[in-house]
Scaffold this active site. Sequence first.
Site, PDB file in Angstrom:
ATOM      1  N   THR A 121       7.706 103.436  34.758  1.00  0.00           N
ATOM      2  CA  THR A 121       8.667 102.727  33.916  1.00  0.00           C
ATOM      3  C   THR A 121       8.084 102.539  32.522  1.00  0.00           C
ATOM      4  O   THR A 121       6.894 102.205  32.382  1.00  0.00           O
ATOM      5  CB  THR A 121       9.104 101.338  34.442  1.00  0.00           C
ATOM      6  N   ILE A 122       8.927 102.741  31.522  1.00  0.00           N
ATOM      7  CA  ILE A 122       8.470 102.488  30.157  1.00  0.00           C
ATOM      8  C   ILE A 122       8.214 100.992  29.970  1.00  0.00           C
ATOM      9  O   ILE A 122       7.506 100.599  29.063  1.00  0.00           O
ATOM     10  CB  ILE A 122       9.476 102.990  29.092  1.00  0.00           C
ATOM     11  N   ASP A 123       8.810 100.148  30.843  1.00  0.00           N
ATOM     12  CA  ASP A 123       8.723  98.694  30.659  1.00  0.00           C
ATOM     13  C   ASP A 123       7.351  98.110  31.038  1.00  0.00           C
ATOM     14  O   ASP A 123       7.035  96.992  30.648  1.00  0.00           O
ATOM     15  CB  ASP A 123       9.797  97.976  31.498  1.00  0.00           C
ATOM     16  N   MET A 126      13.207  98.233  23.884  1.00  0.00           N
ATOM     17  CA  MET A 126      13.532  98.000  25.300  1.00  0.00           C
ATOM     18  C   MET A 126      12.425  97.186  25.981  1.00  0.00           C
ATOM     19  O   MET A 126      11.501  96.732  25.327  1.00  0.00           O
ATOM     20  CB  MET A 126      13.724  99.335  26.003  1.00  0.00           C
ATOM     21  N   ARG A 140      13.436  95.405  29.159  1.00  0.00           N
ATOM     22  CA  ARG A 140      14.159  94.597  30.141  1.00  0.00           C
ATOM     23  C   ARG A 140      13.690  93.137  30.067  1.00  0.00           C
ATOM     24  O   ARG A 140      13.701  92.587  28.992  1.00  0.00           O
ATOM     25  CB  ARG A 140      13.978  95.178  31.527  1.00  0.00           C
ATOM     26  N   GLU A 185      14.522  93.447  23.874  1.00  0.00           N
ATOM     27  CA  GLU A 185      15.950  93.310  24.221  1.00  0.00           C
ATOM     28  C   GLU A 185      16.242  92.105  25.127  1.00  0.00           C
ATOM     29  O   GLU A 185      17.365  91.611  25.154  1.00  0.00           O
ATOM     30  CB  GLU A 185      16.447  94.594  24.911  1.00  0.00           C
ATOM     31  N   ARG A 225      17.772  93.936   7.692  1.00  0.00           N
ATOM     32  CA  ARG A 225      18.419  95.063   8.369  1.00  0.00           C
ATOM     33  C   ARG A 225      17.898  95.149   9.799  1.00  0.00           C
ATOM     34  O   ARG A 225      16.789  94.704  10.088  1.00  0.00           O
ATOM     35  CB  ARG A 225      18.098  96.386   7.674  1.00  0.00           C
ATOM     36  N   GLN A 249      13.286 105.814  22.959  1.00  0.00           N
ATOM     37  CA  GLN A 249      12.022 105.368  23.566  1.00  0.00           C
ATOM     38  C   GLN A 249      11.718 106.039  24.890  1.00  0.00           C
ATOM     39  O   GLN A 249      10.592 106.021  25.372  1.00  0.00           O
ATOM     40  CB  GLN A 249      12.071 103.844  23.816  1.00  0.00           C
TER      41      GLN A 249
HETATM   42  O1  F6P Z   1      13.903 100.235  32.747  1.00  0.00           O
HETATM   43  C1  F6P Z   1      13.918 101.138  31.696  1.00  0.00           C
HETATM   44  C2  F6P Z   1      14.992 100.813  30.702  1.00  0.00           C
HETATM   45  O2  F6P Z   1      14.896 101.735  29.635  1.00  0.00           O
HETATM   46  C3  F6P Z   1      14.985  99.376  30.171  1.00  0.00           C
HETATM   47  O3  F6P Z   1      13.985  99.158  29.196  1.00  0.00           O
HETATM   48  C4  F6P Z   1      16.387  99.237  29.670  1.00  0.00           C
HETATM   49  O4  F6P Z   1      16.821  97.884  29.674  1.00  0.00           O
HETATM   50  C5  F6P Z   1      17.188 100.032  30.662  1.00  0.00           C
HETATM   51  O5  F6P Z   1      16.282 100.938  31.286  1.00  0.00           O
HETATM   52  C6  F6P Z   1      18.317 100.819  30.049  1.00  0.00           C
HETATM   53  O6  F6P Z   1      19.042 101.406  31.059  1.00  0.00           O
HETATM   54  P1  F6P Z   1      20.137 102.533  30.863  1.00  0.00           P
HETATM   55  O7  F6P Z   1      19.400 103.837  30.687  1.00  0.00           O
HETATM   56  O8  F6P Z   1      20.908 102.512  32.124  1.00  0.00           O
HETATM   57  O9  F6P Z   1      20.925 102.191  29.646  1.00  0.00           O
END
Ligand code: F6P
Length: 342
Positions: A125-127, A169, A171, A222, A266, A274
């Site tokens: 996961t990128i998170d 991002m 989450r 986010e 802005r 990402q």
């Molecule tokens: O879990 C990875 C992620 O990129 C989160 O950072 C983000 O909130 C979510 O997935 C976005 O999901 P989707 O690709 O369904 O818009």
Amino acid sequence: MKVGVLTGGGDCPGLNAVIRAVARRSFTRGHEVVGVREGWRGLVDGILEPLGGSEISGLLPRGGTILGTSRTNPYKVDGGVEAVLRIFEREGLDALVAIGGEDTLGVAARLHAEHDFPVVGVPKTIDNDLSGTDYTFGFDTAVYICTEAIDRLHTTAESHNRVMVLEVMGRHTGWIAVVSGIAGGADVILIPEHPVSIEDTCKEIRSRHDRGKDFSIVVVSEGYELEGGGDEAGEVDQFGHTRLSERGVGARVASEIEQRTGFETRVTVLGHVQRGGSPTPRDRVLATRYGLKAADLAHDGRFGRMAALRGDSIVDVSLEEATAELKTVPEDWYEVARAFFG
Ligand code: F6P
């Protein structure tokens, strides 16, 4: 042995590198490898394809996932779990390597606990919010992309004397914001775990102006909650998640800053940039090491385990432990960021 591989949840740079490593190590042992299409959906609907030498060639630098992905949760589909068990048996599979984040691996952990399902996990996961591992693959690439964006925002911010807000991002955790913000020299970083109010953010920006710095960079995750709420509860996916990007937190932070300070502001929302493109060398290597470890765990019948990084070593931890709770940004990490605020 016949080893299945699936990629679930949001895609992420490095997925293909894991698939390649799992397959290469399994081939050396004379095992067959089968790709399950689109995460758990492939096992619910029976969509699988054999993976041979040509399918896994050229994968190391390739972004996305050659297997496709989805957020299908078999526990939320009528007869979904029974279908997974039936199709797994019908296809003659002996082991499954599930590559995913807390959702995909949460299903793997539950299937293993409830049905003794022969599955091992790889943390993606990128998170970077998965417990049990120091880092997930994909995170380094996302941080690299965000850092580059911050560098680019600096030059335009400086030229126009503007405040630039960058929404990233992550989450419900602020790992991407904090690490890229530190790397890019952000002046304020707003994350869900350690909420700094908008008023304090404005104070930091004003104090920069008092010191003669007429521009500022604010990185906001986010999932950051503005005081006073106003967050819309949107559509929920099969894992109970809403789309946090829909809340438009970056735009709301930018508008509050402009109103309260009078400084021109802005917003940039980086979004899926990402997650796209080629993994960094670090992610390619991490993904490769995870893939080899997962293939070894499957070969040795050590099911219910997940490959993990501890320090510089690849180890294995229980899937249950890894998915029990989110790994949030600890105070000492945020302190590093805060030392450069204002
Ligand atoms: O879990 C990875 C992620 O990129 C989160 O950072 C983000 O909130 C979510 O997935 C976005 O999901 P989707 O690709 O369904 O818009």
